[in-house]
Motif scaffolding. Structure first.
Motif, mmCIF file in Angstrom:
data_model
loop_
_atom_site.group_PDB
_atom_site.id
_atom_site.type_symbol
_atom_site.label_atom_id
_atom_site.label_comp_id
_atom_site.label_asym_id
_atom_site.label_seq_id
_atom_site.Cartn_x
_atom_site.Cartn_y
_atom_site.Cartn_z
ATOM 1 N N PHE A 89 96.259 -20.673 2.030
ATOM 2 C CA PHE A 89 96.593 -19.312 1.585
ATOM 3 C C PHE A 89 95.883 -18.938 0.286
ATOM 4 O O PHE A 89 95.287 -17.865 0.198
ATOM 5 C CB PHE A 89 98.109 -19.145 1.467
ATOM 6 N N PRO A 90 95.900 -19.807 -0.752
ATOM 7 C CA PRO A 90 95.161 -19.446 -1.969
ATOM 8 C C PRO A 90 93.660 -19.264 -1.718
ATOM 9 O O PRO A 90 93.032 -18.403 -2.336
ATOM 10 C CB PRO A 90 95.407 -20.613 -2.919
ATOM 11 N N MET A 91 93.108 -20.043 -0.815
ATOM 12 C CA MET A 91 91.684 -19.907 -0.492
ATOM 13 C C MET A 91 91.406 -18.540 0.123
ATOM 14 O O MET A 91 90.482 -17.839 -0.295
ATOM 15 C CB MET A 91 91.254 -21.010 0.481
ATOM 16 N N ILE A 92 92.224 -18.141 1.096
ATOM 17 C CA ILE A 92 92.038 -16.846 1.760
ATOM 18 C C ILE A 92 92.223 -15.704 0.764
ATOM 19 O O ILE A 92 91.446 -14.746 0.740
ATOM 20 C CB ILE A 92 93.004 -16.704 2.959
ATOM 21 N N VAL A 93 93.248 -15.793 -0.089
ATOM 22 C CA VAL A 93 93.489 -14.744 -1.080
ATOM 23 C C VAL A 93 92.305 -14.645 -2.047
ATOM 24 O O VAL A 93 91.840 -13.549 -2.367
ATOM 25 C CB VAL A 93 94.811 -14.995 -1.835
ATOM 26 N N GLY A 94 91.796 -15.786 -2.508
ATOM 27 C CA GLY A 94 90.650 -15.789 -3.410
ATOM 28 C C GLY A 94 89.423 -15.170 -2.780
ATOM 29 O O GLY A 94 88.713 -14.379 -3.414
ATOM 30 N N VAL A 95 89.166 -15.503 -1.530
ATOM 31 C CA VAL A 95 88.007 -14.940 -0.821
ATOM 32 C C VAL A 95 88.174 -13.431 -0.646
ATOM 33 O O VAL A 95 87.229 -12.666 -0.859
ATOM 34 C CB VAL A 95 87.806 -15.655 0.541
ATOM 35 N N LEU A 96 89.384 -12.990 -0.289
ATOM 36 C CA LEU A 96 89.621 -11.554 -0.111
ATOM 37 C C LEU A 96 89.466 -10.793 -1.433
ATOM 38 O O LEU A 96 88.914 -9.684 -1.461
ATOM 39 C CB LEU A 96 91.005 -11.305 0.489
#
Length: 161
Positions: A42-49
């Motif tokens: 989840f943190p990875m996806i949020v960071g990418v977004l």
């Protein structure tokens, strides 16, 4: 290429920087896959977004014409100092600081301090309105975190409880 909106350009660059840093920090955890997500997924996806949103804002600042170039104004030091200070004070009061002998003051005292210090960031200060807001926030936080979620942390100062 010419920057057509300084505010959007620098905001986009900051979004990109924070998004990349957030995604990079998430790689220290197991990311996993879409079917078996790890704690870093989840943190990875949020960071990418966030980084993608930053790129879009930066590109918009380079393409969309503005009337005056929307220059970046001077830094508003007063709100910056009071808001950051209020958050630091909240953490300090909630957990205490044993190294200097400050006991945990609990959630209620920390929320009142946070609200009063943060309200000093504005141009006008209304003690009555701030006290009402602090009371609503304290009661709501108590109901949400202690009653509903049953989180264990000090609610009142240790010398009272």
């Amino acid at each position: 290429m010419n920057i057509k909106s300084q505010r959007d350009f620098f905001a986009g660059v900051l979004f990109c920087a924070f998004g990349v840093a957030f995604a990079w920090g998430a790689t220290t955890y197991t990311v996993g896959t879409g079917a078996r997500m790890g704690p870093g997924y989840f943190p990875m996806i949020v960071g990418v977004l966030i980084a993608i949103m930053g790129v879009a804002i930066t590109l918009k600042a380079l393409v969309v014409e503005t009337e005056d170039g929307e220059p970046v104004g001077k830094i508003a030091w007063r709100p910056l100092i009071f808001i950051i200070g209020a958050n630091l004070l909240f953490g300090l009061l909630l957990g205490g600081l044993p190294s200097i002998g400050l006991p945990p003051m609990g959630l209620i005292v920390a929320i009142y301090a946070l609200t009063f210090v943060a309200s000093l960031a504005g141009e006008r200060f209304n003690a009555k309105a701030t006290a009402i807001l602090a009371t609503i926030l304290a009661v709501g936080s108590y109901l949400a975190f202690v009653v509903a979620l049953k989180l264990q942390f000090p609610v009142w100062p240790t010398f009272i409880a």
